[in-house]
Write a protein that holds these residues in place. Structure first.
Motif, PDB file in Angstrom:
ATOM      1  N   SER A  94      34.452  48.071  41.081  1.00  0.00           N
ATOM      2  CA  SER A  94      35.179  46.855  40.637  1.00  0.00           C
ATOM      3  C   SER A  94      34.329  46.149  39.243  1.00  0.00           C
ATOM      4  O   SER A  94      33.315  46.548  39.027  1.00  0.00           O
ATOM      5  CB  SER A  94      35.252  45.668  41.654  1.00  0.00           C
ATOM      6  OG  SER A  94      34.059  45.145  42.092  1.00  0.00           O
ATOM      7  N   TYR A  95      35.129  45.230  38.929  1.00  0.00           N
ATOM      8  CA  TYR A  95      34.489  44.656  37.645  1.00  0.00           C
ATOM      9  C   TYR A  95      35.041  43.401  37.157  1.00  0.00           C
ATOM     10  O   TYR A  95      36.130  42.801  37.943  1.00  0.00           O
ATOM     11  CB  TYR A  95      34.872  45.395  36.238  1.00  0.00           C
ATOM     12  CG  TYR A  95      36.412  45.586  35.904  1.00  0.00           C
ATOM     13  CD1 TYR A  95      36.602  44.644  34.730  1.00  0.00           C
ATOM     14  CD2 TYR A  95      37.333  46.202  36.571  1.00  0.00           C
ATOM     15  CE1 TYR A  95      37.874  44.606  34.389  1.00  0.00           C
ATOM     16  CE2 TYR A  95      38.577  46.106  36.026  1.00  0.00           C
ATOM     17  CZ  TYR A  95      38.948  45.247  35.030  1.00  0.00           C
ATOM     18  OH  TYR A  95      40.291  45.150  34.820  1.00  0.00           O
ATOM     19  N   ASN A 101      34.534  34.007  36.475  1.00  0.00           N
ATOM     20  CA  ASN A 101      35.587  34.599  37.234  1.00  0.00           C
ATOM     21  C   ASN A 101      35.446  34.368  38.680  1.00  0.00           C
ATOM     22  O   ASN A 101      34.327  33.958  39.487  1.00  0.00           O
ATOM     23  CB  ASN A 101      35.339  36.005  37.064  1.00  0.00           C
ATOM     24  CG  ASN A 101      35.678  36.644  35.807  1.00  0.00           C
ATOM     25  OD1 ASN A 101      36.887  36.882  35.468  1.00  0.00           O
ATOM     26  ND2 ASN A 101      34.503  36.851  34.985  1.00  0.00           N
ATOM     27  N   GLN A 102      36.603  34.336  39.316  1.00  0.00           N
ATOM     28  CA  GLN A 102      36.862  33.646  40.641  1.00  0.00           C
ATOM     29  C   GLN A 102      36.831  34.997  41.469  1.00  0.00           C
ATOM     30  O   GLN A 102      36.401  34.484  42.866  1.00  0.00           O
ATOM     31  CB  GLN A 102      38.222  33.057  40.830  1.00  0.00           C
ATOM     32  CG  GLN A 102      38.402  32.639  42.294  1.00  0.00           C
ATOM     33  CD  GLN A 102      39.898  32.535  42.587  1.00  0.00           C
ATOM     34  OE1 GLN A 102      40.869  32.813  41.593  1.00  0.00           O
ATOM     35  NE2 GLN A 102      40.264  31.574  43.701  1.00  0.00           N
ATOM     36  N   GLN A 103      37.078  36.223  41.112  1.00  0.00           N
ATOM     37  CA  GLN A 103      36.912  37.314  41.678  1.00  0.00           C
ATOM     38  C   GLN A 103      36.676  38.526  41.015  1.00  0.00           C
ATOM     39  O   GLN A 103      36.912  38.560  39.625  1.00  0.00           O
ATOM     40  CB  GLN A 103      38.328  37.480  42.714  1.00  0.00           C
ATOM     41  CG  GLN A 103      39.488  37.656  41.701  1.00  0.00           C
ATOM     42  CD  GLN A 103      40.686  37.747  42.547  1.00  0.00           C
ATOM     43  OE1 GLN A 103      40.831  37.395  43.535  1.00  0.00           O
ATOM     44  NE2 GLN A 103      41.917  38.374  41.811  1.00  0.00           N
ATOM     45  N   CYS A 104      36.415  39.592  41.443  1.00  0.00           N
ATOM     46  CA  CYS A 104      36.305  40.950  41.009  1.00  0.00           C
ATOM     47  C   CYS A 104      37.708  41.753  41.027  1.00  0.00           C
ATOM     48  O   CYS A 104      38.416  41.600  41.938  1.00  0.00           O
ATOM     49  CB  CYS A 104      35.139  41.852  41.235  1.00  0.00           C
ATOM     50  SG  CYS A 104      33.535  40.924  41.045  1.00  0.00           S
ATOM     51  N   VAL A 105      38.049  42.577  39.963  1.00  0.00           N
ATOM     52  CA  VAL A 105      39.292  43.419  40.168  1.00  0.00           C
ATOM     53  C   VAL A 105      38.998  44.862  40.266  1.00  0.00           C
ATOM     54  O   VAL A 105      38.011  45.307  39.822  1.00  0.00           O
ATOM     55  CB  VAL A 105      39.845  43.122  38.759  1.00  0.00           C
ATOM     56  CG1 VAL A 105      41.167  43.977  38.685  1.00  0.00           C
ATOM     57  CG2 VAL A 105      40.232  41.603  38.586  1.00  0.00           C
ATOM     58  N   SER A 106      39.676  45.513  40.838  1.00  0.00           N
ATOM     59  CA  SER A 106      39.516  47.013  41.234  1.00  0.00           C
ATOM     60  C   SER A 106      39.555  47.698  39.925  1.00  0.00           C
ATOM     61  O   SER A 106      40.260  47.531  38.972  1.00  0.00           O
ATOM     62  CB  SER A 106      40.535  47.523  42.120  1.00  0.00           C
ATOM     63  OG  SER A 106      40.604  46.876  43.316  1.00  0.00           O
ATOM     64  N   CYS A 107      38.840  48.965  39.748  1.00  0.00           N
ATOM     65  CA  CYS A 107      38.706  49.649  38.484  1.00  0.00           C
ATOM     66  C   CYS A 107      40.248  50.395  38.588  1.00  0.00           C
ATOM     67  O   CYS A 107      40.244  51.034  39.752  1.00  0.00           O
ATOM     68  CB  CYS A 107      37.434  50.512  38.673  1.00  0.00           C
ATOM     69  SG  CYS A 107      35.961  49.601  38.464  1.00  0.00           S
ATOM     70  N   GLY A 108      40.791  50.504  37.534  1.00  0.00           N
ATOM     71  CA  GLY A 108      41.791  51.001  37.267  1.00  0.00           C
ATOM     72  C   GLY A 108      41.724  52.636  37.061  1.00  0.00           C
ATOM     73  O   GLY A 108      40.617  52.887  36.461  1.00  0.00           O
ATOM     74  N   GLY A 132      32.048  50.816  37.871  1.00  0.00           N
ATOM     75  CA  GLY A 132      31.916  49.436  38.238  1.00  0.00           C
ATOM     76  C   GLY A 132      31.381  48.636  37.031  1.00  0.00           C
ATOM     77  O   GLY A 132      30.558  49.581  36.338  1.00  0.00           O
ATOM     78  N   ALA A 133      31.256  47.452  37.061  1.00  0.00           N
ATOM     79  CA  ALA A 133      30.524  46.666  36.113  1.00  0.00           C
ATOM     80  C   ALA A 133      29.025  46.956  36.544  1.00  0.00           C
ATOM     81  O   ALA A 133      28.266  46.603  35.262  1.00  0.00           O
ATOM     82  CB  ALA A 133      30.979  45.240  36.348  1.00  0.00           C
ATOM     83  N   ALA A 134      28.624  47.112  37.340  1.00  0.00           N
ATOM     84  CA  ALA A 134      27.112  47.376  37.770  1.00  0.00           C
ATOM     85  C   ALA A 134      26.436  48.637  37.177  1.00  0.00           C
ATOM     86  O   ALA A 134      25.209  48.790  36.739  1.00  0.00           O
ATOM     87  CB  ALA A 134      26.991  47.631  39.225  1.00  0.00           C
ATOM     88  N   THR A 135      27.512  49.651  36.665  1.00  0.00           N
ATOM     89  CA  THR A 135      27.031  50.875  36.237  1.00  0.00           C
ATOM     90  C   THR A 135      27.587  51.149  34.623  1.00  0.00           C
ATOM     91  O   THR A 135      27.169  52.144  33.956  1.00  0.00           O
ATOM     92  CB  THR A 135      27.404  52.148  36.968  1.00  0.00           C
ATOM     93  OG1 THR A 135      28.594  52.194  37.137  1.00  0.00           O
ATOM     94  CG2 THR A 135      26.574  52.064  38.286  1.00  0.00           C
TER      95      THR A 135
END
Length: 249
Positions: A94-95, A101-108, A132-135
């Motif tokens: 996710s990212y 941001n209120q939430q994270c969005v799934s990686c498409g 994801g955003a972490a990597t």
């Protein structure tokens, strides 16, 4: 010295439980991530982002995170917003883009089986094992394509088997006639081995490393050959692909 504008910890504690549950779900292969924060009175999300509530800043959580306690900003003694005590990194797969941001969005994943730049920066011949955003800012989540496979471009979800194509090869002769031979060849994305070799390690990451010379009495015409072929004898004479000895030798 930093001081908080909000004292209650119940919302933070509950949201952390939600966050940990979502992170555990991602490890089990659950791609969809929907983690919502607990809005402080007066701080409401618009289009998934917390903005300003009059003179108050509701969230300064950076890209790649979400806010579980909007409005709980920490201010220094001069009254300037310093950091947020409620920013949580997006889980794997996710990212989030922008601030607050209120939430994270799934990686498409695209039709080309690639993640967007917001989720993966893995180069060609590698794929994203943990997008994801972490990597996204480094290559910790990138895995090299195994032998006999490849990919192109950036941010790939996986690797593709190296194709093998039967190819008609024209062979010369010691006279004006010609001969034909159908040989199996790897594509240029997987092999760069020269004539009279075979590729023992085709692949995007191993391209050019597995070129083995053909053994005695064998040959391979052209480039990128999967295997070598036996030398043929016609009327007691080897073809020019296997021998260039002059007459009476």
């Amino acid at each position: 010295m930093l001081r908080s504008l909000v004292g209650s910890e119940m919302c933070i504690r509950d949201s952390l439980k939600i966050s940990m549950g979502a992170a555990a779900g991602s490890l089990l292969g659950i791609v969809q991530v929907q983690v919502f924060g607990c809005a402080v009175e007066g701080c409401e999300a618009t289009s998934g982002k917390y903005g300003h509530d009059g003179a108050r800043i509701c969230s300064v959580c950076p890209p790649g995170s979400y806010d579980i306690r909007p409005g709980s900003l920490m201010f220094n003694s001069g009254g300037v917003a310093g950091s947020s005590q409620s920013c949580v990194p997006c889980p794997a797969w996710s990212y989030s883009a922008g601030v607050g941001n209120q939430q994270c969005v799934s990686c498409g994943i695209s039709k080309q089986h690639r993640f967007g730049r917001e989720c993966s920066s893995c180069p060609r011949s590698k794929f994203s094992a943990s997008p994801g955003a972490a990597t996204v800012s480094h290559t910790d989540g990138c895995t090299t394509c195994p032998e006999s496979s490849y990919n192109t471009g950036q941010g790939n979800f996986g690797c593709t088997d190296c194709p093998v194509t039967p190819t008609l090869q024209i062979l010369g002769s010691h006279d004006s006639s010609s001969r034909q031979l159908t040989v199996d060849k790897f594509g240029p994305e997987c092999s760069s081995c020269p004539p009279d070799t075979r590729d023992t390690a085709p692949g995007g990451a191993t391209r050019g490393r597995g070129c083995a010379r053909c053994e005695l009495y064998t040959f391979s015409p052209g480039w990128r050959n999967k295997e070598c072929h036996n030398c043929t004898v016609t009327d007691g004479v080897y073809g020019p692909e296997c021998s260039s000895c002059p007459p009476n030798t």
